[in-house]
Motif scaffolding. Structure first.
Motif, PDB file in Angstrom:
ATOM      1  N   ASN A  20       6.996   3.353   1.281  1.00 41.66           N
ATOM      2  CA  ASN A  20       6.549   4.083   2.463  1.00 41.66           C
ATOM      3  C   ASN A  20       7.318   5.399   2.504  1.00 41.66           C
ATOM      4  OD1 ASN A  20       8.982   3.810   4.311  1.00 41.66           O
ATOM      5  ND2 ASN A  20       8.555   1.654   3.854  1.00 41.66           N
ATOM      6  N   VAL A  21       6.805   6.350   3.245  1.00 42.92           N
ATOM      7  CA  VAL A  21       7.362   7.703   3.222  1.00 42.92           C
ATOM      8  C   VAL A  21       8.851   7.713   3.559  1.00 42.92           C
ATOM      9  CG1 VAL A  21       7.235  10.000   4.266  1.00 42.92           C
ATOM     10  CG2 VAL A  21       5.131   8.790   3.664  1.00 42.92           C
ATOM     11  N   GLU A  22       9.256   6.981   4.578  1.00 40.85           N
ATOM     12  CA  GLU A  22      10.673   6.989   4.981  1.00 40.85           C
ATOM     13  C   GLU A  22      11.560   6.415   3.881  1.00 40.85           C
ATOM     14  OE1 GLU A  22       8.234   5.520   6.975  1.00 40.85           O
ATOM     15  OE2 GLU A  22       7.975   7.346   8.151  1.00 40.85           O
ATOM     16  N   ARG A  23      11.153   5.294   3.315  1.00 39.76           N
ATOM     17  CA  ARG A  23      11.951   4.654   2.254  1.00 39.76           C
ATOM     18  C   ARG A  23      12.036   5.563   1.028  1.00 39.76           C
ATOM     19  NH1 ARG A  23      13.622  -0.714   0.689  1.00 39.76           N
ATOM     20  NH2 ARG A  23      14.715  -0.352  -1.247  1.00 39.76           N
ATOM     21  N   VAL A  24      10.930   6.164   0.654  1.00 39.46           N
ATOM     22  CA  VAL A  24      10.929   7.037  -0.511  1.00 39.46           C
ATOM     23  C   VAL A  24      11.814   8.264  -0.271  1.00 39.46           C
ATOM     24  CG1 VAL A  24       9.485   8.546  -1.940  1.00 39.46           C
ATOM     25  CG2 VAL A  24       8.740   6.209  -1.440  1.00 39.46           C
ATOM     26  N   ARG A  25      11.787   8.812   0.945  1.00 33.41           N
ATOM     27  CA  ARG A  25      12.673   9.949   1.253  1.00 33.41           C
ATOM     28  C   ARG A  25      14.133   9.571   1.032  1.00 33.41           C
ATOM     29  NH1 ARG A  25       9.444  11.645   6.357  1.00 33.41           N
ATOM     30  NH2 ARG A  25       8.154  13.278   5.492  1.00 33.41           N
ATOM     31  N   GLU A  26      14.508   8.397   1.484  1.00 33.54           N
ATOM     32  CA  GLU A  26      15.883   7.926   1.289  1.00 33.54           C
ATOM     33  C   GLU A  26      16.192   7.737  -0.198  1.00 33.54           C
ATOM     34  OE1 GLU A  26      18.401   7.635   3.526  1.00 33.54           O
ATOM     35  OE2 GLU A  26      16.963   8.638   4.822  1.00 33.54           O
ATOM     36  N   ASP A  27      15.240   7.191  -0.937  1.00 32.31           N
ATOM     37  CA  ASP A  27      15.446   6.971  -2.368  1.00 32.31           C
ATOM     38  C   ASP A  27      15.512   8.280  -3.145  1.00 32.31           C
ATOM     39  OD1 ASP A  27      15.605   4.247  -1.989  1.00 32.31           O
ATOM     40  OD2 ASP A  27      13.563   3.830  -2.657  1.00 32.31           O
ATOM     41  N   ILE A  28      14.801   9.304  -2.679  1.00 36.86           N
ATOM     42  CA  ILE A  28      14.897  10.621  -3.308  1.00 36.86           C
ATOM     43  C   ILE A  28      16.311  11.162  -3.127  1.00 36.86           C
ATOM     44  CG2 ILE A  28      14.184  13.038  -3.125  1.00 36.86           C
ATOM     45  CD1 ILE A  28      11.351  11.945  -2.438  1.00 36.86           C
ATOM     46  N   LYS A  29      16.862  11.022  -1.928  1.00 35.74           N
ATOM     47  CA  LYS A  29      18.223  11.484  -1.670  1.00 35.74           C
ATOM     48  C   LYS A  29      19.223  10.772  -2.563  1.00 35.74           C
ATOM     49  CE  LYS A  29      17.308  12.595   3.164  1.00 35.74           C
ATOM     50  NZ  LYS A  29      17.532  12.188   4.550  1.00 35.74           N
ATOM     51  N   LYS A  30      18.952   9.514  -2.888  1.00 34.47           N
ATOM     52  CA  LYS A  30      19.827   8.732  -3.766  1.00 34.47           C
ATOM     53  C   LYS A  30      19.595   9.047  -5.239  1.00 34.47           C
ATOM     54  CE  LYS A  30      19.764   4.817  -0.581  1.00 34.47           C
ATOM     55  NZ  LYS A  30      19.238   3.455  -0.399  1.00 34.47           N
ATOM     56  N   GLY A  31      18.534   9.795  -5.540  1.00 35.61           N
ATOM     57  CA  GLY A  31      18.243  10.153  -6.918  1.00 35.61           C
ATOM     58  C   GLY A  31      17.383   9.147  -7.669  1.00 35.61           C
ATOM     59  N   ILE A  32      16.786   8.192  -6.960  1.00 40.13           N
ATOM     60  CA  ILE A  32      15.966   7.172  -7.615  1.00 40.13           C
ATOM     61  C   ILE A  32      14.644   7.750  -8.080  1.00 40.13           C
ATOM     62  CG2 ILE A  32      14.744   4.984  -7.263  1.00 40.13           C
ATOM     63  CD1 ILE A  32      17.063   4.240  -5.328  1.00 40.13           C
ATOM     64  N   TYR A  33      13.998   8.538  -7.243  1.00 39.40           N
ATOM     65  CA  TYR A  33      12.739   9.172  -7.601  1.00 39.40           C
ATOM     66  C   TYR A  33      12.968  10.668  -7.722  1.00 39.40           C
ATOM     67  CZ  TYR A  33      11.080   4.827  -5.521  1.00 39.40           C
ATOM     68  OH  TYR A  33      10.903   3.519  -5.200  1.00 39.40           O
ATOM     69  N   THR A  34      12.276  11.268  -8.662  1.00 40.83           N
ATOM     70  CA  THR A  34      12.384  12.712  -8.794  1.00 40.83           C
ATOM     71  C   THR A  34      11.102  13.407  -8.376  1.00 40.83           C
ATOM     72  OG1 THR A  34      11.788  12.515 -11.129  1.00 40.83           O
ATOM     73  CG2 THR A  34      14.131  12.612 -10.602  1.00 40.83           C
ATOM     74  N   HIS A  35       9.977  12.690  -8.425  1.00 39.32           N
ATOM     75  CA  HIS A  35       8.683  13.268  -8.046  1.00 39.32           C
ATOM     76  C   HIS A  35       7.902  12.235  -7.242  1.00 39.32           C
ATOM     77  CE1 HIS A  35       9.978  15.486 -11.577  1.00 39.32           C
ATOM     78  NE2 HIS A  35       9.249  16.492 -11.125  1.00 39.32           N
ATOM     79  N   VAL A  36       7.263  12.701  -6.181  1.00 39.62           N
ATOM     80  CA  VAL A  36       6.504  11.812  -5.291  1.00 39.62           C
ATOM     81  C   VAL A  36       5.186  12.483  -4.931  1.00 39.62           C
ATOM     82  CG1 VAL A  36       6.496  10.608  -3.066  1.00 39.62           C
ATOM     83  CG2 VAL A  36       8.643  10.905  -4.314  1.00 39.62           C
ATOM     84  N   ALA A  37       4.109  11.709  -4.941  1.00 37.60           N
ATOM     85  CA  ALA A  37       2.807  12.210  -4.495  1.00 37.60           C
ATOM     86  C   ALA A  37       2.500  11.581  -3.145  1.00 37.60           C
ATOM     87  CB  ALA A  37       1.717  11.842  -5.500  1.00 37.60           C
ATOM     88  N   ILE A  38       2.246  12.416  -2.144  1.00 34.55           N
ATOM     89  CA  ILE A  38       1.900  11.961  -0.801  1.00 34.55           C
ATOM     90  C   ILE A  38       0.457  12.381  -0.532  1.00 34.55           C
ATOM     91  CG2 ILE A  38       2.437  12.123   1.667  1.00 34.55           C
ATOM     92  CD1 ILE A  38       4.841  11.048   0.284  1.00 34.55           C
ATOM     93  N   VAL A  39      -0.369  11.429  -0.113  1.00 30.72           N
ATOM     94  CA  VAL A  39      -1.765  11.712   0.229  1.00 30.72           C
ATOM     95  C   VAL A  39      -2.015  11.185   1.638  1.00 30.72           C
ATOM     96  CG1 VAL A  39      -4.179  11.273  -0.347  1.00 30.72           C
ATOM     97  CG2 VAL A  39      -2.507  11.558  -2.185  1.00 30.72           C
ATOM     98  N   ASP A  40      -2.439  12.050   2.540  1.00 32.51           N
ATOM     99  CA  ASP A  40      -2.722  11.665   3.920  1.00 32.51           C
ATOM    100  C   ASP A  40      -1.569  10.893   4.557  1.00 32.51           C
ATOM    101  OD1 ASP A  40      -5.251  12.868   3.781  1.00 32.51           O
ATOM    102  OD2 ASP A  40      -6.168  11.043   2.995  1.00 32.51           O
ATOM    103  N   GLY A  41      -0.342  11.330   4.299  1.00 29.97           N
ATOM    104  CA  GLY A  41       0.837  10.722   4.904  1.00 29.97           C
ATOM    105  C   GLY A  41       1.284   9.427   4.262  1.00 29.97           C
ATOM    106  N   GLU A  42       0.642   9.023   3.174  1.00 37.02           N
ATOM    107  CA  GLU A  42       1.022   7.786   2.470  1.00 37.02           C
ATOM    108  C   GLU A  42       1.554   8.134   1.091  1.00 37.02           C
ATOM    109  OE1 GLU A  42      -2.212   4.590   4.222  1.00 37.02           O
ATOM    110  OE2 GLU A  42      -2.394   5.242   2.161  1.00 37.02           O
ATOM    111  N   VAL A  43       2.468   7.290   0.605  1.00 37.89           N
ATOM    112  CA  VAL A  43       2.968   7.458  -0.749  1.00 37.89           C
ATOM    113  C   VAL A  43       1.890   6.987  -1.712  1.00 37.89           C
ATOM    114  CG1 VAL A  43       4.724   6.786  -2.421  1.00 37.89           C
ATOM    115  CG2 VAL A  43       5.364   7.174  -0.025  1.00 37.89           C
ATOM    116  N   ALA A  44       1.342   7.914  -2.488  1.00 36.02           N
ATOM    117  CA  ALA A  44       0.318   7.566  -3.478  1.00 36.02           C
ATOM    118  C   ALA A  44       0.970   7.142  -4.784  1.00 36.02           C
ATOM    119  CB  ALA A  44      -0.609   8.750  -3.718  1.00 36.02           C
TER     120      ALA A  44
END
Length: 87
Positions: A6-30
């Motif tokens: 989900n967007v909130e969890r992925v934002r936190e994981d980006i800060k931790k360096g887990i994900y480097t690229h994320v696609a968001i479509v209509d407010g959802e993590v695609a």
């Protein structure tokens, strides 16, 4: 899957360096992709997720292309990914 992607969890994981690229479509993590340059010239993908709802639309290809281009620009000449069974 919503608990992990989900967007909130992925934002936190980006800060931790887990994900480097994320696609968001209509407010959802695609989809998401993450990895590192493990050694001179080697790129490793350690997470690559696409929500079933967004598969076969070219989003995953764009994520992989952006990820790969970034690593090539930093000297990668090889790229590896491991895949879990039934994934």
């Amino acid at each position: 899957m919503k608990q992990w992607y989900n967007v909130e969890r992925v934002r936190e994981d980006i800060k931790k360096g887990i994900y480097t690229h994320v696609a968001i479509v209509d407010g959802e993590v695609a989809g998401t992709i993450g990895g590192i340059l493990t050694e001179e010239g080697t790129s490793e993908i350690y997470v690559f997720y696409m929500d079933k709802k967004y598969r076969y639309q070219g989003i995953g290809s764009k994520l992989l292309e952006q990820f790969t281009d970034e690593h090539v620009n930093h000297g990668a000449t090889d790229q590896y990914a491991s895949v879990e069974k039934d994934n």
